[in-house]
Design an enzyme around this catalytic site. Structure first.
Site, PDB file in Angstrom:
ATOM      1  N   HIS A 240      -1.366   5.751  -9.571  1.00 49.06           N
ATOM      2  CA  HIS A 240      -2.802   5.317  -9.747  1.00 49.06           C
ATOM      3  C   HIS A 240      -3.180   3.989 -10.397  1.00 49.06           C
ATOM      4  O   HIS A 240      -4.413   3.909 -10.850  1.00 49.06           O
ATOM      5  CB  HIS A 240      -3.365   6.505 -10.807  1.00 49.06           C
ATOM      6  CG  HIS A 240      -3.224   7.868 -10.237  1.00 49.06           C
ATOM      7  ND1 HIS A 240      -2.127   8.601 -10.223  1.00 49.06           N
ATOM      8  CD2 HIS A 240      -4.254   8.662  -9.692  1.00 49.06           C
ATOM      9  CE1 HIS A 240      -2.430   9.870  -9.689  1.00 49.06           C
ATOM     10  NE2 HIS A 240      -3.611  10.011  -9.402  1.00 49.06           N
TER      11      HIS A 240
ATOM     12  N   GLU B 107      -8.033  12.673   2.929  1.00 47.77           N
ATOM     13  CA  GLU B 107      -8.351  11.221   3.421  1.00 47.77           C
ATOM     14  C   GLU B 107      -8.040  11.014   4.822  1.00 47.77           C
ATOM     15  O   GLU B 107      -9.012  10.244   5.434  1.00 47.77           O
ATOM     16  CB  GLU B 107      -7.372  10.336   2.439  1.00 47.77           C
ATOM     17  CG  GLU B 107      -7.694  10.133   1.032  1.00 47.77           C
ATOM     18  CD  GLU B 107      -7.263  11.203   0.189  1.00 47.77           C
ATOM     19  OE1 GLU B 107      -7.531  11.466  -1.053  1.00 47.77           O
ATOM     20  OE2 GLU B 107      -6.565  12.157   0.845  1.00 47.77           O
TER      21      GLU B 107
END
Length: 354
Positions: free
Chosen positions: A151, A82
Site C-alpha cells: 500500500h 478492480e
C-alpha cells in the site's frame, strides 16, 4: 531522515502557481474535487466510479461531497473487483462517456492490468482510431505513513513505460485542479496519480507547500510542461509529487551554504518535458534526479538517459536518489530509512559540487 516538520517548511519559491490572482487557498483534495464537480456539471458524460468513492468520499478525500450533488447514478460505489469496474470504465469510455475510475491504491493495479494495459491503453491503436478511450484512471500513490509493501508504492514509471497512457502527478493544489481539468477533457486515457501525503488529510499531515491559491474558474495545465519551482545555477534537481517539497526543503538548506539548486517539478511523465530539464542542466552542469519509486529501471534512469542524449557534453555530475530495490517496509524506522528525505537530497547535491 526528514521529519514531517521539515517537510512542512517547504517553500514554493520561484513558481508562478502560488501567486495566482485568487486569494483562496485549497488543499489538494479540495482542488481535485472542485475540478471534477465542474466537469460533471458541464457534461452528463462525466461520472465517477470506484471503491468507497460515494458514501465515504474516497479514503483520501478524492471524491468528498460529490455524492450529495450528483447522486448515485453518477457517483458509484462498486464491488471489490478492480478487473470488473475498470473494464466497465473502458467500455463506457469507448461508448462515448468520460468515466473517472478510482483505483484505491496504485499497488492494486496488478489485478486489473489486462484492462489497463491491453484495453484502456491499446484499444485506440488496435482499432485503427475507430474508438477513443477518454477516461481518467485516478489512484493514490506513495508511502511515509507505515502502510507496508502493498500500500506504499508509487509506480509512476510502470505506467509511463507502457505506451498509450498519459501519466499525471500533481504536487500542489493549483496543479492538481488544472491537471484534472485537462485529464477529464482529454480524448486519450490519463493515469492521474496523487500522493496521499499531499492531500491535506487531518490524519496524515501534509507539508505546507501543497496548499496553494486556486482560482475558482476552471483552467487547464497542458500536459508535458514541467514547472521550475525554484531557480538556481549550481545544480538541477528533477523530481515530482511529495519529493518536490522535500527538494525545496533541501534547496533552502543548501542556499545557506551558497549552493543554489534549481528544482523542477515534472508534473507529467507522459508526455515528458525534456526541453525544460535539458535547458536547466545546460545552465547548471549538474543533475540530481529524485524519485519515490524504485531505483532500477525507473524514472531516475530515464531522466539521466534523456539528458545524456541531448546534453552529454554539458553534464559534469549526476546523482540518483530513489528507493532501493526492496519492498517498502512497514516498520517506521525502516520506511524512513529507504524513503529519500531532504537530507538525502541535499547530500546528493553536495556530491555534485565536489
Amino acid at each position: 531522515m526528514a521529519t514531517e516538520e521539515q517537510d512542512s517548511g517547504a517553500q514554493q519559491a520561484g513558481t508562478e502557481n502560488a501567486t495566482q490572482s485568487s486569494d483562496r487557498e485549497l488543499t489538494m483534495s479540495r482542488a481535485m474535487v472542485e475540478a471534477i464537480a465542474t466537469e460533471m456539471r458541464e457534461s452528463d458524460e462525466v461520472f465517477v466510479m470506484g471503491e468507497d468513492v460515494a458514501d465515504y468520499g474516497g479514503i483520501f478525500d478524492s471524491t468528498e461531497g460529490l455524492l450529495d450533488e450528483f447522486g448515485r447514478d453518477r457517483v458509484m460505489d462498486v464491488p471489490i473487483s478492480e478487473t470488473a469496474f475498470i473494464g466497465a470504465a473502458v467500455g463506457a469510455a469507448q461508448a462515448g462517456m468520460r468515466p473517472i475510475a478510482e483505483l484505491m491504491f496504485v499497488d492494486f493495479f496488478g489485478v486489473a492490468m489486462d484492462q489497463i494495459y491491453n484495453q484502456m491503453a491499446k484499444n485506440t491503436y488496435m482499432s485503427g482510431g475507430a474508438v477513443n478511450v477518454p477516461m481518467v484512471l485516478m489512484s493514490a500513490v506513495g508511502g511515509t505513513y507505515n502502510d507496508a509493501a502493498q500500500h506504499s508504492q508509487t509506480l509512476y514509471g510502470t505506467f509511463a513505460h507502457l505506451p498509450g497512457m498519459k501519466v499525471v502527478v500533481p504536487s500542489t493544489a493549483y496543479d492538481a485542479k488544472g491537471l484534472m481539468h485537462s485529464a477529464i477533457r482529454d480524448d486519450d486515457p490519463v493515469v492521474y496519480l496523487f500522493h496521499k501525503r499531499l492531500m491535506g488529510l487531518g490524519w496524515m499531515p501534509s507539508p505546507s507547500g501543497p496548499k496553494t491559491a486556486v482560482p475558482e474558474a476552471p483552467y487547464e495545465i497542458p500536459f508535458g510542461e514541467a514547472d521550475v519551482k525554484r531557480e538556481g545555477d549550481d545544480a538541477t534537481v528533477v523530481t515530482l509529487g511529495l519529493h518536490v517539497h522535500r527538494a525545496l526543503d533541501a534547496a533552502e538548506t543548501l542556499a545557506d551554504d551558497g549552493i543554489e539548486s534549481e528544482v523542477i517539478d515534472l508534473r507529467t511523465l507522459v508526455p515528458f518535458d525534456t526541453e525544460t530539464v535539458v535547458d536547466s542542466v545546460r545552465k547548471t552542469g549538474r543533475l540530481v534526479v529524485v524519485d519515490e519509486d524504485y531505483r532500477s529501471f525507473g524514472l531516475t534512469g530515464e531522466v539521466v538517459a534523456r539528458v545524456a542524449d541531448e546534453a552529454l557534453s554539458d553534464l559534469d555530475a549526476v546523482e540518483r536518489v530513489a528507493i532501493p530495490d526492496v519492498p517498502v517496509p512497514y516498520a517506521r524506522p525502516l520506511e524512513q530509512e529507504v524513503n529519500p528525505d531532504a537530507d538525502d537530497i541535499a547530500a546528493a547535491v553536495r556530491r555534485t559540487q565536489e
